[in-house]
Design a protein around this motif. Sequence first.
Motif, PDB file in Angstrom:
ATOM      1  N   GLU A   1     -16.483  38.792 -49.056  1.00 13.60           N
ATOM      2  CA  GLU A   1     -16.161  39.694 -47.954  1.00 13.60           C
ATOM      3  C   GLU A   1     -15.811  38.883 -46.721  1.00 13.60           C
ATOM      4  O   GLU A   1     -16.385  37.845 -46.460  1.00 13.60           O
ATOM      5  N   ASN A   2     -14.854  39.397 -45.968  1.00 17.33           N
ATOM      6  CA  ASN A   2     -14.492  38.742 -44.719  1.00 17.33           C
ATOM      7  C   ASN A   2     -15.506  39.090 -43.643  1.00 17.33           C
ATOM      8  O   ASN A   2     -15.906  40.234 -43.510  1.00 17.33           O
ATOM      9  N   TRP A   3     -15.909  38.101 -42.894  1.00 17.64           N
ATOM     10  CA  TRP A   3     -16.841  38.282 -41.796  1.00 17.64           C
ATOM     11  C   TRP A   3     -16.106  37.940 -40.504  1.00 17.64           C
ATOM     12  O   TRP A   3     -15.324  37.001 -40.450  1.00 17.64           O
ATOM     13  N   LEU A   4     -16.383  38.707 -39.466  1.00 17.24           N
ATOM     14  CA  LEU A   4     -15.749  38.510 -38.170  1.00 17.24           C
ATOM     15  C   LEU A   4     -16.822  38.255 -37.132  1.00 17.24           C
ATOM     16  O   LEU A   4     -17.909  38.832 -37.192  1.00 17.24           O
ATOM     17  N   ASP A   5     -16.511  37.414 -36.150  1.00 20.92           N
ATOM     18  CA  ASP A   5     -17.474  37.199 -35.074  1.00 20.92           C
ATOM     19  C   ASP A   5     -17.157  38.141 -33.914  1.00 20.92           C
ATOM     20  O   ASP A   5     -16.182  38.890 -33.944  1.00 20.92           O
ATOM     21  N   SER A   6     -18.001  38.104 -32.888  1.00 23.03           N
ATOM     22  CA  SER A   6     -17.860  39.033 -31.765  1.00 23.03           C
ATOM     23  C   SER A   6     -16.523  38.882 -31.051  1.00 23.03           C
ATOM     24  O   SER A   6     -15.936  39.877 -30.615  1.00 23.03           O
ATOM     25  N   GLN A   7     -16.045  37.652 -30.949  1.00 21.43           N
ATOM     26  CA  GLN A   7     -14.767  37.427 -30.277  1.00 21.43           C
ATOM     27  C   GLN A   7     -13.607  38.056 -31.026  1.00 21.43           C
ATOM     28  O   GLN A   7     -12.597  38.418 -30.425  1.00 21.43           O
ATOM     29  N   GLU A   8     -13.718  38.198 -32.322  1.00 20.49           N
ATOM     30  CA  GLU A   8     -12.665  38.834 -33.113  1.00 20.49           C
ATOM     31  C   GLU A   8     -12.817  40.353 -33.121  1.00 20.49           C
ATOM     32  O   GLU A   8     -11.831  41.082 -33.184  1.00 20.49           O
ATOM     33  N   VAL A   9     -14.067  40.833 -33.066  1.00 23.98           N
ATOM     34  CA  VAL A   9     -14.330  42.268 -33.180  1.00 23.98           C
ATOM     35  C   VAL A   9     -13.990  43.010 -31.892  1.00 23.98           C
ATOM     36  O   VAL A   9     -13.427  44.101 -31.929  1.00 23.98           O
ATOM     37  N   CYS A  10     -14.340  42.442 -30.755  1.00 20.03           N
ATOM     38  CA  CYS A  10     -14.118  43.128 -29.467  1.00 20.03           C
ATOM     39  C   CYS A  10     -12.669  43.583 -29.283  1.00 20.03           C
ATOM     40  O   CYS A  10     -12.432  44.759 -28.974  1.00 20.03           O
ATOM     41  N   PRO A  11     -11.673  42.724 -29.484  1.00 15.93           N
ATOM     42  CA  PRO A  11     -10.291  43.199 -29.323  1.00 15.93           C
ATOM     43  C   PRO A  11      -9.879  44.237 -30.373  1.00 15.93           C
ATOM     44  O   PRO A  11      -9.103  45.146 -30.085  1.00 15.93           O
ATOM     45  N   LEU A  12     -10.415  44.110 -31.587  1.00 16.58           N
ATOM     46  CA  LEU A  12     -10.062  45.072 -32.639  1.00 16.58           C
ATOM     47  C   LEU A  12     -10.529  46.479 -32.283  1.00 16.58           C
ATOM     48  O   LEU A  12      -9.822  47.457 -32.509  1.00 16.58           O
ATOM     49  N   LEU A  13     -11.740  46.568 -31.738  1.00 17.79           N
ATOM     50  CA  LEU A  13     -12.304  47.869 -31.412  1.00 17.79           C
ATOM     51  C   LEU A  13     -12.008  48.292 -29.978  1.00 17.79           C
ATOM     52  O   LEU A  13     -12.222  49.448 -29.618  1.00 17.79           O
ATOM     53  N   GLY A  14     -11.561  47.352 -29.169  1.00 17.82           N
ATOM     54  CA  GLY A  14     -11.345  47.654 -27.760  1.00 17.82           C
ATOM     55  C   GLY A  14     -12.661  47.787 -27.011  1.00 17.82           C
ATOM     56  O   GLY A  14     -12.766  48.540 -26.052  1.00 17.82           O
TER      57      GLY A  14
END
Length: 104
Positions: free
Chosen positions: A37-50
């Motif tokens: 499974e792909n894991w994302l860190d906070s820096q990647e998640v914040c822009p994805l979710l806005g």
Amino acid sequence: MEVVTIEKRTFLYVCERFTEFAKRIESLYSTHTQKVENWLDSQEVCPLLGFSKRTLQYYRSSGRLAYSQIGSKIYYKSADIEKIISNCEIKNQSPKQITSYEKN
């Protein structure tokens, strides 16, 4: 080069046993391997979710978003992020009631 001869019956037995062994290995492999499974860190998640980092922290502490922590770094499953995005899309598709505001 050395040549070894064996009876046909013995050769067929060895081939059969090898085929059974290969099938058993394939069975073990398919039951014990996990989908990576792909894991994302906070820096990647914040822009994805806005989201801001604080909103992301709220989602973690309220239990809305699962996470894993290694040291001081926090990771999120990409499937969980996709789930949040799809839930937002579903909510946005529902018709909104527009209320008019009149100034007195």
